[in-house]
Design a protein around this motif. Sequence first.
Motif, short mmCIF file in Angstrom:
data_model
loop_
_atom_site.label_atom_id
_atom_site.label_comp_id
_atom_site.label_asym_id
_atom_site.label_seq_id
_atom_site.Cartn_x
_atom_site.Cartn_y
_atom_site.Cartn_z
N ARG A 168 31.93 -64.25 15.40
CA ARG A 168 33.17 -64.27 14.62
C ARG A 168 34.39 -64.28 15.53
O ARG A 168 35.35 -65.03 15.31
CB ARG A 168 33.23 -63.06 13.69
CG ARG A 168 32.22 -63.10 12.56
CD ARG A 168 32.41 -61.91 11.61
NE ARG A 168 31.36 -61.86 10.62
CZ ARG A 168 31.33 -62.58 9.50
NH1 ARG A 168 32.34 -63.40 9.25
NH2 ARG A 168 30.33 -62.47 8.65
N GLY A 169 34.36 -63.46 16.57
CA GLY A 169 35.48 -63.40 17.49
C GLY A 169 35.67 -64.70 18.25
O GLY A 169 36.79 -65.18 18.43
N GLU A 170 34.55 -65.29 18.71
CA GLU A 170 34.62 -66.55 19.43
C GLU A 170 35.13 -67.67 18.53
O GLU A 170 35.95 -68.51 18.95
CB GLU A 170 33.24 -66.91 19.97
CG GLU A 170 32.76 -66.04 21.11
CD GLU A 170 31.31 -66.30 21.47
OE1 GLU A 170 30.93 -66.09 22.64
OE2 GLU A 170 30.53 -66.72 20.58
N ARG A 219 37.06 -67.36 15.91
CA ARG A 219 38.48 -67.15 15.63
C ARG A 219 39.34 -67.58 16.82
O ARG A 219 40.36 -68.26 16.66
CB ARG A 219 38.73 -65.67 15.32
CG ARG A 219 40.15 -65.36 14.84
CD ARG A 219 40.34 -63.88 14.54
NE ARG A 219 39.38 -63.41 13.54
CZ ARG A 219 38.37 -62.62 13.79
NH1 ARG A 219 38.15 -62.19 15.04
NH2 ARG A 219 37.55 -62.23 12.83
N ARG A 266 37.09 -72.12 11.86
CA ARG A 266 36.26 -70.92 12.02
C ARG A 266 34.89 -71.12 11.39
O ARG A 266 33.86 -70.69 11.93
CB ARG A 266 36.96 -69.70 11.42
CG ARG A 266 38.26 -69.32 12.11
CD ARG A 266 38.62 -67.86 11.91
NE ARG A 266 38.56 -67.43 10.53
CZ ARG A 266 39.60 -67.44 9.69
NH1 ARG A 266 40.77 -67.90 10.10
NH2 ARG A 266 39.47 -67.01 8.45
#
Length: 319
Positions: free
Chosen positions: A109-111, A113, A99
């Motif tokens: 952040r989502g990508e 993760r 991450r």
Amino acid sequence: MTQAIEVRGLRKRFGDVHALDGIDLTVPRGTVLGLLGPNGAGKTTAVRVLSTLVQPDEGEARVLGLDVVRQADGVRSAIGLAGQSAAVDANLTGSENLRLIGRLSHLSRGEARARAAQLLERFGLTDAGSRTAGTYSGGMRRRLDLAAALVHRPQVLFLDEPTTGLDPASRTDLWRVVEELVADGTTVLLTTQYLEEADRLADRIVVIDHGRAIADGSAAELKGRLGATIVELAFVEADRAAVAADVLVRHALGRVSVEGAIVRLTTADGGRVVLQALRALDAAGLEPESAAIREPTLDDVFLSLTGRRAEELEGREAA
């Protein structure tokens, strides 16, 4: 076919040492180039130049058409690099390592993760993803390091002796991953000290020594340069092997080499030559302990081209 990597006249010196001395390379997209050579041959220096870690003194190098000096930022965004030892942070978990690299690669952040979870699954590390990398085995750390190099989906991947020190099972696992990446279109430049590795993975092999390319071809082509077969004659003592080699040289049965108590004959007709060799040795009162015929290996290519065996590649290059 479009070239993913193009190198022309590349030179790099470290003091009086010519790590690269005018080397030329081309790697078509979606293929694997195996870069082989003894310690200090310049393999790692070539990777460092191509990955923008070191600037060349002379020559030109391009990755995906981008100059590694003038367009270094563009090159770095398009490549992945896994070195001779795992570069992950031992104090972070496997997931945290990936991450973090995702965020440094400008993923949200989502990508980051989602990409970390995807790579942990692909490399068989999902169950270990919440553990700190310091608790991983050597093979697991190396898989995590390779996963880290793939976070930003590089088009070109540099692998600098990625399986050094791994057990056979872990090595085979990494080979399988590399094969999958290439099947998906990734271009790979691989430096290795394992002849079996190059034989299995590389579409083309370049052997370098003292910073120069001394051979270039497929594994089959390089082996073919040595003749169809290798005749190996084993003796009890090295002294008797040396005398036997002299006898065989006089009979002109093929190219003769000696290593310890082993005499090797490289020839295009092993079946006929082994019989002639045994007759000549018997007449000279020299009886080998054993005689065998085999096809040439890349190790034989190494010995023929550089005068050194693959086992002498243990350790690391200084340049």
